[in-house]
Enzyme design. Structure first.
Site, PDB file in Angstrom:
ATOM      1  CE  LYS A 184      63.905  51.609  43.278  1.00 57.32           C
ATOM      2  NZ  LYS A 184      63.065  52.484  44.165  1.00 57.32           N
ATOM      3  CD  GLU A 259      69.141  65.371  36.447  1.00 56.08           C
ATOM      4  OE1 GLU A 259      69.690  65.960  37.408  1.00 56.08           O
ATOM      5  OE2 GLU A 259      67.933  65.418  36.206  1.00 56.08           O
ATOM      6  CB  CYS A 293      67.415  68.024  39.940  1.00 58.44           C
ATOM      7  SG  CYS A 293      66.689  67.866  38.320  1.00 58.44           S
ATOM      8  CD  GLU A 392      69.098  68.772  45.383  1.00 60.25           C
ATOM      9  OE1 GLU A 392      69.498  67.652  45.762  1.00 60.25           O
ATOM     10  OE2 GLU A 392      68.743  69.009  44.218  1.00 60.25           O
TER      11      GLU A 392
HETATM   12  P1  NAI Z   1      67.360  58.944  46.434  1.00 57.22           P
HETATM   13  O1  NAI Z   1      68.480  59.404  45.613  1.00 57.22           O
HETATM   14  O2  NAI Z   1      67.683  58.090  47.597  1.00 57.22           O
HETATM   15  O3  NAI Z   1      66.308  58.134  45.525  1.00 57.22           O
HETATM   16  C1  NAI Z   1      66.267  58.167  44.128  1.00 57.22           C
HETATM   17  C2  NAI Z   1      66.043  56.746  43.614  1.00 57.22           C
HETATM   18  O4  NAI Z   1      67.133  55.920  43.998  1.00 57.22           O
HETATM   19  C3  NAI Z   1      64.803  56.069  44.181  1.00 57.22           C
HETATM   20  O5  NAI Z   1      64.201  55.256  43.199  1.00 57.22           O
HETATM   21  C4  NAI Z   1      65.370  55.222  45.280  1.00 57.22           C
HETATM   22  O6  NAI Z   1      64.556  54.134  45.627  1.00 57.22           O
HETATM   23  C5  NAI Z   1      66.664  54.771  44.659  1.00 57.22           C
HETATM   24  N1  NAI Z   1      67.670  54.328  45.617  1.00 57.22           N
HETATM   25  C6  NAI Z   1      67.834  54.697  46.915  1.00 57.22           C
HETATM   26  N2  NAI Z   1      68.865  54.057  47.463  1.00 57.22           N
HETATM   27  C7  NAI Z   1      69.385  53.250  46.512  1.00 57.22           C
HETATM   28  C8  NAI Z   1      70.474  52.334  46.480  1.00 57.22           C
HETATM   29  N3  NAI Z   1      71.227  52.108  47.545  1.00 57.22           N
HETATM   30  N4  NAI Z   1      70.735  51.712  45.328  1.00 57.22           N
HETATM   31  C9  NAI Z   1      69.987  51.921  44.242  1.00 57.22           C
HETATM   32  N5  NAI Z   1      68.932  52.752  44.219  1.00 57.22           N
HETATM   33  C10 NAI Z   1      68.634  53.415  45.340  1.00 57.22           C
HETATM   34  O7  NAI Z   1      66.519  60.168  46.876  1.00 57.22           O
HETATM   35  P2  NAI Z   1      65.414  60.269  48.032  1.00 57.22           P
HETATM   36  O8  NAI Z   1      65.825  59.527  49.258  1.00 57.22           O
HETATM   37  O9  NAI Z   1      64.119  59.920  47.445  1.00 57.22           O
HETATM   38  O10 NAI Z   1      65.516  61.808  48.339  1.00 57.22           O
HETATM   39  C11 NAI Z   1      66.572  62.292  49.124  1.00 57.22           C
HETATM   40  C12 NAI Z   1      67.075  63.601  48.621  1.00 57.22           C
HETATM   41  O11 NAI Z   1      67.598  63.458  47.319  1.00 57.22           O
HETATM   42  C13 NAI Z   1      66.043  64.688  48.465  1.00 57.22           C
HETATM   43  O12 NAI Z   1      65.838  65.351  49.646  1.00 57.22           O
HETATM   44  C14 NAI Z   1      66.662  65.561  47.417  1.00 57.22           C
HETATM   45  O13 NAI Z   1      67.540  66.468  47.994  1.00 57.22           O
HETATM   46  C15 NAI Z   1      67.424  64.617  46.573  1.00 57.22           C
HETATM   47  N6  NAI Z   1      66.749  64.256  45.326  1.00 57.22           N
HETATM   48  C16 NAI Z   1      67.179  64.823  44.187  1.00 57.22           C
HETATM   49  C17 NAI Z   1      66.564  64.528  43.009  1.00 57.22           C
HETATM   50  C18 NAI Z   1      67.019  65.138  41.759  1.00 57.22           C
HETATM   51  O14 NAI Z   1      66.342  65.078  40.746  1.00 57.22           O
HETATM   52  N7  NAI Z   1      68.171  65.735  41.739  1.00 57.22           N
HETATM   53  C19 NAI Z   1      65.409  63.630  42.924  1.00 57.22           C
HETATM   54  C20 NAI Z   1      65.060  63.029  44.186  1.00 57.22           C
HETATM   55  C21 NAI Z   1      65.719  63.357  45.325  1.00 57.22           C
END
Ligand code: NAI
Ligand code: MG
Length: 502
Positions: A184, A259, A293, A392
């Protein structure tokens, strides 16, 4: 300009219209224009994908993925790698259009993607040899060996900053291990993952081995995480979502690897080469438009060189070419979305209102009227209680504090609830070693920041998550270890006296 392909969900080796027929627009963050759509899968589609993955895991009569030899699976992984290499320039363009990273970076990602599939092809083959590894036991009448077996059907949930690469860090080892998977990807950047589906179809990957369901997190990610027939979840993304996933899988006592985010320190001592160190500092925080990240986004610098170093750094930051990711020589593109753009600007305005100083950058570059562009920004006069120090940002923003001695530097570096990465710069390698040991992080860079190799373990401590990707540890994420112990003696075991002898 690359042609944006119109794709459906990829389930059981076939392109499948999402049951509710919804779509999500793809927005080019450099132009703010809609350039296509991706299918929005929901729990009904996840259900079909899980069913397909379960069937592929254990089809009858030896044709199944999980019981095939590692060498059999390696053939497919190598074929995927070579198709990715063939399509590298087209895939890099799609990636750059989708998430805004400079085209040169996207091309680099595609090489890493192909390399990662190759690497896990080798490890799949090696698994055949490692099977039945004997364990020596202290009792001679027993023989023991271990079997490494695929965990089963795995759910892989990935972010938008390295869309295809983060997916590959999970897909390649999962498939190498003999798992079948449902991927996903992030709704903000799914295009290259759907192209991976096309590649899998072209190389004839057996149906159901890899299924790709695009869609929103709560609609497609959540039902995957909570599905009782998914044996493990591997997630990369925000700490908030990771924590939610962890509580979901806890209900089913299902393993997960996470992660998550970071707020990683870069510690610079007084004896460094200023030019070399300044370039790594910029790279450590502004590479991938700051959306990494492991970004080393807290600069901790010895007070004796701080002003000279910061002047150099600010001048250098101002010279970074900010442009449409497709433009030759672009080194900083837009952040991924309008939401992310507003979030990063809010971080900067909060820092100012809390008393910090914007040394350079701080907003939209003057020459770009459209797109989610933010200048590389350096913030000084930072206090450890400020949001900019603690949370972050996930954008091109570096914050700075000075120190006077090594102990203070380490204390500042570890002053975070995260623990993904850290960097230390000094010509004194003993000092680098001491600091490397003292940093609470899963990854430490010495005299550099960010270089990442498929062979080396990747992952964090504290609220940056747990589990390790890449290297042999990445494969172990998808294997379960079984011990097989055999009693080999001709003698009676003898714990219960035989009734005939009583
Ligand atoms: P997110 O953590 O919400 O999304 C990452 C993945 O999780 C996406 O595929 C999303 O569709 C999925 N997801 C979201 N809600 C979910 C749920 N309830 N159950 C299962 N899967 C779910 O991150 P988002 O909203 O894209 O970005 C928000 C913040 O997260 C960013 O501003 C950043 O600070 C952080 N982030 C950190 C990352 C990293 O590599 N550490 C990568 C992406 C975002
Ligand atoms: Mg996008």
């Amino acid at each position: 300009m690359a042609i944006v392909p119109s794709r459906r969900l990829y389930i059981n080796g076939e392109w499948t219209e999402p049951i509710r027929k919804n779509r999500i627009p793809i927005i080019n963050p450099a132009t703010e224009q809609i350039i296509g759509h991706i299918p929005a899968g929901t729990s009904e589609d996840v259900e079909l994908a899980v069913e397909a993955a379960r069937k592929a895991l254990s089809r009858n009569k030896g044709g199944d993925w999980s019981r095939a030899s590692g060498a059999f699976r390696a053939k497919y992984l190598r074929a995927i790698a070579s198709k990715i290499t063939e399509r590298k320039s087209e895939l890099a363009k799609l990636e750059a259009l989708d998430c805004g990273k400079p085209l040169d970076e996207a091309a680099w990602d595609m090489d890493d993607v192909a390399g990662c599939f190759e690497y896990y092809a080798d490890l799949a083959e090696a698994l055949d040899v490692k099977q039945k590894a004997p364990i020596s036991l202290p009792m001679q009448q027993f023989k023991c060996h271990i079997l490494k077996e695929p965990i089963g059907v795995v759910g892989l949930i990935t972010p938008w900053n390295y869309p295809l690469l983060m997916a590959t860090w999970k897909v390649a080892p999962a498939l190498a291990a003999g798992c079948t998977a449902i991927l996903k990807p992030s709704e903000l950047a799914s295009m290259t993952c759907l192209e991976l589906a096309a590649v899998c179809q072209e190389v004839g990957l057996p149906p159901g081995v890899l299924n790709i369901v695009t869609g929103l997190g709560p609609e497609a990610g959540a039902p995957l995480a909570s599905h009782p027939h998914v044996d493990k979840i591997a997630f990369t993304g925000s700490t908030a979502t990771g924590s939610m996933i962890m509580s979901t899988v806890a209900q089913l006592v299902k393993p997960c690897s996470l992660e998550l985010g970071g707020k990683s320190p870069i510690v610079i001592f007084e004896d460094v080469d200023l030019d070399k160190t300044a370039e790594w500092t910029l790279f450590g925080c502004f590479w991938t438009n700051g959306q990494i990240c492991s970004a080393t986004s807290r600069l901790i610098i010895h007070e004796s060189i701080a002003s000279k170093f910061l002047e150099k750094l600010a001048n250098w930051a101002k010279s970074i070419k900010i442009a449409d990711p497709m433009e030759e020589g672009c080194r900083l593109g837009p952040v991924v979305s309008e939401g992310q753009y507003n979030k990063v600007l809010k971080f900067i305005s909060t820092a100012k209102s809390e008393g910090a100083t914007v040394l350079c950058g701080g907003g939209r570059p003057q020459h770009l009227k459209k797109g989610f562009f933010i200048e590389p920004t350096i913030i000084t006069d930072v206090d450890t209680s400020m949001q900019i120090w603690r949370d972050e940002v996930f954008g091109p923003v570096l914050c700075v504090k000075t120190f006077t001695d090594e102990d203070e530097a380490i204390e500042l570096a570890n002053d975070t609830r995260y623990g993904l990465a850290g960097a230390v710069f000094s010509k004194d390698l003993d000092r680098c070693e001491r600091v490397s040991k003292a940093l609470q992080a899963g990854i430490v860079w010495v005299n550099c920041s960010q270089p990442t190799f498929t062979q080396a373990p990747w992952g964090g401590t504290k609220r940056s998550g747990f589990g390790r990707e890449l290297g042999e540890w990445g494969l172990d994420n998808y294997l379960s270890v079984k011990q097989v112990t055999e009693y080999t003696s001709d003698d009676q075991w003898g714990w219960y006296p035989s009734p005939s002898k009583l």
